[in-house]
Design a protein around this motif. Sequence first.
Motif, PDB file in Angstrom:
ATOM      1  N   PRO A  17      27.309 -27.345   9.196  1.00 39.59           N
ATOM      2  CA  PRO A  17      27.173 -27.889  10.553  1.00 39.59           C
ATOM      3  C   PRO A  17      26.329 -27.009  11.473  1.00 39.59           C
ATOM      4  N   ALA A  18      25.765 -27.659  12.482  1.00 38.77           N
ATOM      5  CA  ALA A  18      24.984 -26.978  13.506  1.00 38.77           C
ATOM      6  C   ALA A  18      25.921 -26.265  14.477  1.00 38.77           C
ATOM      7  N   PRO A  19      25.402 -25.288  15.219  1.00 43.01           N
ATOM      8  CA  PRO A  19      26.237 -24.576  16.190  1.00 43.01           C
ATOM      9  C   PRO A  19      26.959 -25.494  17.171  1.00 43.01           C
ATOM     10  N   ALA A  20      26.342 -26.587  17.580  1.00 42.29           N
ATOM     11  CA  ALA A  20      26.988 -27.501  18.536  1.00 42.29           C
ATOM     12  C   ALA A  20      28.294 -28.067  17.975  1.00 42.29           C
ATOM     13  N   SER A  21      28.329 -28.370  16.681  1.00 47.39           N
ATOM     14  CA  SER A  21      29.566 -28.874  16.066  1.00 47.39           C
ATOM     15  C   SER A  21      30.641 -27.805  16.066  1.00 47.39           C
ATOM     16  N   PHE A  22      30.281 -26.586  15.679  1.00 48.47           N
ATOM     17  CA  PHE A  22      31.253 -25.489  15.697  1.00 48.47           C
ATOM     18  C   PHE A  22      31.809 -25.284  17.105  1.00 48.47           C
ATOM     19  N   ARG A  23      30.939 -25.337  18.113  1.00 39.82           N
ATOM     20  CA  ARG A  23      31.392 -25.141  19.498  1.00 39.82           C
ATOM     21  C   ARG A  23      32.358 -26.242  19.924  1.00 39.82           C
ATOM     22  N   VAL A  89      34.454 -24.175   1.161  1.00 37.81           N
ATOM     23  CA  VAL A  89      34.665 -25.376   1.978  1.00 37.81           C
ATOM     24  C   VAL A  89      34.059 -26.589   1.275  1.00 37.81           C
ATOM     25  N   ALA A  90      32.850 -26.457   0.749  1.00 39.79           N
ATOM     26  CA  ALA A  90      32.197 -27.573   0.060  1.00 39.79           C
ATOM     27  C   ALA A  90      32.985 -27.984  -1.182  1.00 39.79           C
ATOM     28  N   ARG A  91      33.443 -27.006  -1.952  1.00 37.86           N
ATOM     29  CA  ARG A  91      34.213 -27.301  -3.160  1.00 37.86           C
ATOM     30  C   ARG A  91      35.528 -27.997  -2.821  1.00 37.86           C
ATOM     31  N   GLU A  92      36.224 -27.509  -1.800  1.00 32.52           N
ATOM     32  CA  GLU A  92      37.495 -28.121  -1.413  1.00 32.52           C
ATOM     33  C   GLU A  92      37.303 -29.557  -0.935  1.00 32.52           C
ATOM     34  N   ALA A  93      36.233 -29.816  -0.197  1.00 33.85           N
ATOM     35  CA  ALA A  93      35.957 -31.183   0.258  1.00 33.85           C
ATOM     36  C   ALA A  93      35.724 -32.093  -0.941  1.00 33.85           C
ATOM     37  N   ALA A  96      38.989 -32.675  -2.978  1.00 36.19           N
ATOM     38  CA  ALA A  96      39.953 -33.527  -2.269  1.00 36.19           C
ATOM     39  C   ALA A  96      39.375 -34.894  -1.949  1.00 36.19           C
ATOM     40  N   ASP A  97      38.110 -35.120  -2.325  1.00 40.71           N
ATOM     41  CA  ASP A  97      37.421 -36.374  -2.026  1.00 40.71           C
ATOM     42  C   ASP A  97      37.469 -36.683  -0.533  1.00 40.71           C
ATOM     43  N   ARG A  98      37.098 -35.665   0.267  1.00 41.49           N
ATOM     44  CA  ARG A  98      37.089 -35.749   1.729  1.00 41.49           C
ATOM     45  C   ARG A  98      35.676 -35.537   2.248  1.00 41.49           C
ATOM     46  N   PRO A  99      35.379 -36.079   3.425  1.00 41.90           N
ATOM     47  CA  PRO A  99      34.065 -35.812   4.022  1.00 41.90           C
ATOM     48  C   PRO A  99      33.896 -34.320   4.325  1.00 41.90           C
ATOM     49  N   LEU A 100      32.726 -33.800   4.012  1.00 36.72           N
ATOM     50  CA  LEU A 100      32.455 -32.387   4.205  1.00 36.72           C
ATOM     51  C   LEU A 100      32.586 -31.987   5.674  1.00 36.72           C
ATOM     52  N   GLN A 101      32.069 -32.798   6.580  1.00 35.58           N
ATOM     53  CA  GLN A 101      32.131 -32.467   8.009  1.00 35.58           C
ATOM     54  C   GLN A 101      33.587 -32.322   8.470  1.00 35.58           C
ATOM     55  N   GLY A 102      34.459 -33.181   7.990  1.00 31.06           N
ATOM     56  CA  GLY A 102      35.871 -33.087   8.342  1.00 31.06           C
ATOM     57  C   GLY A 102      36.513 -31.819   7.824  1.00 31.06           C
ATOM     58  N   ARG A 103      36.096 -31.380   6.638  1.00 30.74           N
ATOM     59  CA  ARG A 103      36.640 -30.140   6.077  1.00 30.74           C
ATOM     60  C   ARG A 103      36.209 -28.946   6.922  1.00 30.74           C
ATOM     61  N   TRP A 104      34.940 -28.959   7.365  1.00 23.74           N
ATOM     62  CA  TRP A 104      34.471 -27.895   8.252  1.00 23.74           C
ATOM     63  C   TRP A 104      35.278 -27.883   9.548  1.00 23.74           C
ATOM     64  N   ALA A 105      35.465 -29.051  10.133  1.00 20.03           N
ATOM     65  CA  ALA A 105      36.236 -29.138  11.377  1.00 20.03           C
ATOM     66  C   ALA A 105      37.641 -28.584  11.171  1.00 20.03           C
ATOM     67  N   ALA A 135      46.989 -33.394  14.775  1.00 19.32           N
ATOM     68  CA  ALA A 135      46.739 -34.004  16.087  1.00 19.32           C
ATOM     69  C   ALA A 135      45.326 -33.680  16.572  1.00 19.32           C
ATOM     70  N   LEU A 136      44.902 -32.446  16.426  1.00 20.43           N
ATOM     71  CA  LEU A 136      43.554 -32.062  16.848  1.00 20.43           C
ATOM     72  C   LEU A 136      42.492 -32.781  16.023  1.00 20.43           C
ATOM     73  N   MET A 137      42.720 -32.896  14.730  1.00 22.99           N
ATOM     74  CA  MET A 137      41.776 -33.620  13.869  1.00 22.99           C
ATOM     75  C   MET A 137      41.672 -35.082  14.325  1.00 22.99           C
ATOM     76  N   ALA A 138      42.794 -35.699  14.651  1.00 21.04           N
ATOM     77  CA  ALA A 138      42.783 -37.093  15.116  1.00 21.04           C
ATOM     78  C   ALA A 138      42.006 -37.213  16.424  1.00 21.04           C
ATOM     79  N   GLU A 139      42.189 -36.256  17.336  1.00 22.50           N
ATOM     80  CA  GLU A 139      41.449 -36.265  18.600  1.00 22.50           C
ATOM     81  C   GLU A 139      39.949 -36.203  18.361  1.00 22.50           C
ATOM     82  N   LEU A 140      39.542 -35.546  17.292  1.00 20.95           N
ATOM     83  CA  LEU A 140      38.127 -35.421  16.953  1.00 20.95           C
ATOM     84  C   LEU A 140      37.628 -36.591  16.094  1.00 20.95           C
ATOM     85  N   GLY A 141      38.536 -37.493  15.724  1.00 21.03           N
ATOM     86  CA  GLY A 141      38.141 -38.658  14.937  1.00 21.03           C
ATOM     87  C   GLY A 141      38.188 -38.455  13.436  1.00 21.03           C
TER      88      GLY A 141
END
Length: 151
Positions: A17-23, A89-93, A96-105, A135-141
């Motif tokens: 992810p880009a710095p804006a996503s991390f922020r 992080v990439a391996r775990e995503a 678990a068959d999960r979106p990579l961006q969600g794993r980073w979040a 709850a935080l993950m849900a708030e982020l979608g």
Amino acid sequence: MPQRTHVQYAVPRRGIPAPASFRRWVDRARQGATGSVVIRVVDEAESAALNGAYRGRAYPTNVLSFPFEGPEGIPVDHLGDLVICAPVVAREAREADRPLQGRWAHMVLHGMLHLRGFDHQNETEAQAMEALETALMAELGYEDPYTIPQP
């Protein structure tokens, strides 16, 4: 005073992810906590070295949290540092068959909760921390990181 999040890439940025996503993720997890945060994205060798040095575990891990404790009597506005291992992080995503961006979040939220003093050393602490992460993950979608995906 603005809350700063600094991102260091010690690996090629492709797929990270880009710095804006991390922020955005850091800001969501702050919930009143103040201070700057440094996120360092690393490879498996650096993660394993830090995990071995600070936790006595000689293998790479997804996220390490280093809460900052400044010298007594010297005010420093720094919450702490997160070290996130990109290959883990990439391996775990994938596994678990999960979106990579969600794993980073999830790793940023999880690490931030540690910086804020949350832990999961016993079942009660783990349940409280996981509920807040969910709850935080849900708030982020994003979906609940602790449920098993359905085919």
